[in-house]
Design an enzyme around this catalytic site. Structure first.
Site, PDB file in Angstrom:
ATOM      1  N   ASP A 194     -56.566 -13.485  69.455  1.00 43.50           N
ATOM      2  CA  ASP A 194     -56.144 -14.436  70.412  1.00 43.50           C
ATOM      3  C   ASP A 194     -54.458 -14.156  70.364  1.00 43.50           C
ATOM      4  OD1 ASP A 194     -58.480 -15.375  70.333  1.00 43.50           O
ATOM      5  OD2 ASP A 194     -57.998 -17.414  69.896  1.00 43.50           O
ATOM      6  N   HIS A 253     -59.349  -8.754  64.749  1.00 44.34           N
ATOM      7  CA  HIS A 253     -60.576  -8.211  64.852  1.00 44.34           C
ATOM      8  C   HIS A 253     -60.573  -6.761  65.359  1.00 44.34           C
ATOM      9  CE1 HIS A 253     -62.821 -12.251  64.425  1.00 44.34           C
ATOM     10  NE2 HIS A 253     -61.480 -12.336  64.484  1.00 44.34           N
ATOM     11  N   SER A 344     -47.040 -13.258  64.626  1.00 42.64           N
ATOM     12  CA  SER A 344     -46.948 -11.752  64.626  1.00 42.64           C
ATOM     13  C   SER A 344     -47.630 -10.820  65.589  1.00 42.64           C
ATOM     14  CB  SER A 344     -47.280 -11.446  63.145  1.00 42.64           C
ATOM     15  OG  SER A 344     -46.733 -10.068  62.869  1.00 42.64           O
TER      16      SER A 344
END
Length: 386
Positions: A194, A253, A344
């Site tokens: 995301d 992911h 980050s």
């Protein structure tokens, strides 16, 4: 439309008129306050929009109210599938971090100042420890409210069940919360996080439109000499830059079907990864910061892909889950790891020809403007013939 001017940072213009000492004191105070008080919007998540709610900072940072009344501090991002752009405010702590790096002394000297680097590292580690403390759970409700987070998609939606703030920050989602586009197509490649995304088909394009640091090279990012075999393999590679804001789900992911390889940890600094820092000429965020590099083997092409998790200001750690199991096979969309406290970035590097990015993402990136993405959203695909 914004009713006041959007601040565009440059190292030549100091809009936040503070001495080095006052800026450093303000950053320390914000971190300390986050451990003492529950409302994050009055400490490290105060922004130019909410600074009026943190009157205790006004004496520490003279002129902060005037600054906040003159400028919107942050960045625009575009909503995928539309031309709608949303303004996202920058937390004051990130703005202070850039102030310490860009202003107060001759820039070249300051960028290499051990004092500044020590301060940013010290406060980043301190924030991580504060949010690992069980007392930090008191800040979870205000964090949810500040960023209007939905708890319905969480694997554990009851925020009172989390034992620390960092446990909530690296929260897990329900298994079906992030469906993967084209999950059964081995040539499809998806978003790793995301995030706010930029993509460039070559490193040269990335440096033209987005990454302005003069020291940004593939060998420098990977922490290897230019003659290294991997430097040759990734020469001319394509880049996807996934920037995570504090409000985002902070697990990352796999963008590809792959076999997990080795991880190389590279020590470094704790500079902010805000776009205005990345866009600053002469300031090398990605190649200077602490980072952890996972090498993966793309199942469809048998070529290497480098997955670079980059730490940042107030980020305490990078943790690997499935990404830490060498030899494990993962499908795109499967979890690799997580960031503990902070916003980050992940940079994924694909050897030449492994990916053709989706046209809308390419178009936004050359504006340049970041695109809002979710884990599993289509990033692009591997050409049929590589």
């Amino acid at each position: 439309m914004l009713e006041k001017q959007l601040e565009h940072l440059t190292s030549k213009v100091n809009n936040l008129d503070l001495s080095h000492e006052l800026a450093a004191g303000g950053l320390k105070a914000l971190v300390h306050h986050s451990g003492e008080h529950a409302d994050v919007s009055q400490s490290i998540h105060a922004s130019s929009h909410t600074i009026h709610g943190a009157p205790w900072l006004h004496n520490l940072l003279p002129g902060i109210e005037k600054f906040a009344s003159q400028y919107h501090v942050g960045n625009f991002v575009v909503v995928r599938g539309s031309k709608e752009q949303i303004f996202e405010a920058m937390p004051i702590y990130a703005r202070l971090g850039m102030h310490l790096l860009f202003y107060g002394h001759e820039q070249v000297k300051l960028l290499h100042s051990e004092r500044v680097e020590h301060l940013l590292k010290e406060q980043s580690i301190k924030e991580g420890k504060l949010y690992d403390d069980p007392e930090s759970v008191k800040s979870i409700p205000s964090f949810v409210e500040t960023y209007s987070l939905s708890t319905e998609e969480l694997l554990e939606p009851d925020i009172t069940k989390y034992k620390t703030f960092n446990e909530f920050f690296s929260r897990k989602l329900k298994p079906d919360a992030r469906p993967v586009d084209h999950a059964d197509d081995p040539l499809a490649i998806c978003s790793a996080a995301d995030c706010r995304l930029t993509v460039y088909q070559t490193v040269d394009l990335a440096k033209e439109f987005w990454i302005k640091g003069r020291e940004f090279t593939i060998p420098n990012l990977l922490g290897i000499p230019p003659t290294h075999e991997k430097a040759q393999l990734f020469d001319g590679s394509s880049l996807a830059i996934f920037r995570l804001a504090p409000s985002d789900y902070h697990r990352f992911h796999s963008p590809i079907d792959a076999e997990i390889g080795e991880i190389v940890d590279i020590p470094g600094q704790y500079y902010t990864v805000n776009p205005q820092a990345v866009n600053e000429p002469g300031f090398d965020v990605f190649t200077a910061n602490k980072r952890s590099v996972l090498f993966m083997t793309h199942t469809a092409t048998n070529l290497p892909v480098a997955f670079v998790a980059i730490g940042a200001l107030l980020v305490a750690s990078i943790g690997w889950t499935n990404g830490g199991e060498k030899g494990k096979t993962v499908k795109k969309g499967e979890e690799l790891g997580y960031f503990a406290y902070g916003g980050s970035t992940v940079v994924a590097m694909f050897p030449r020809g492994v990916i053709e990015f989706d046209a809308d993402l390419v178009g936004n990136s050359v504006v340049p403007v970041e695109t809002l993405m979710k884990v599993g959203n289509s990033l692009g695909r591997t050409p049929t013939k590589v």
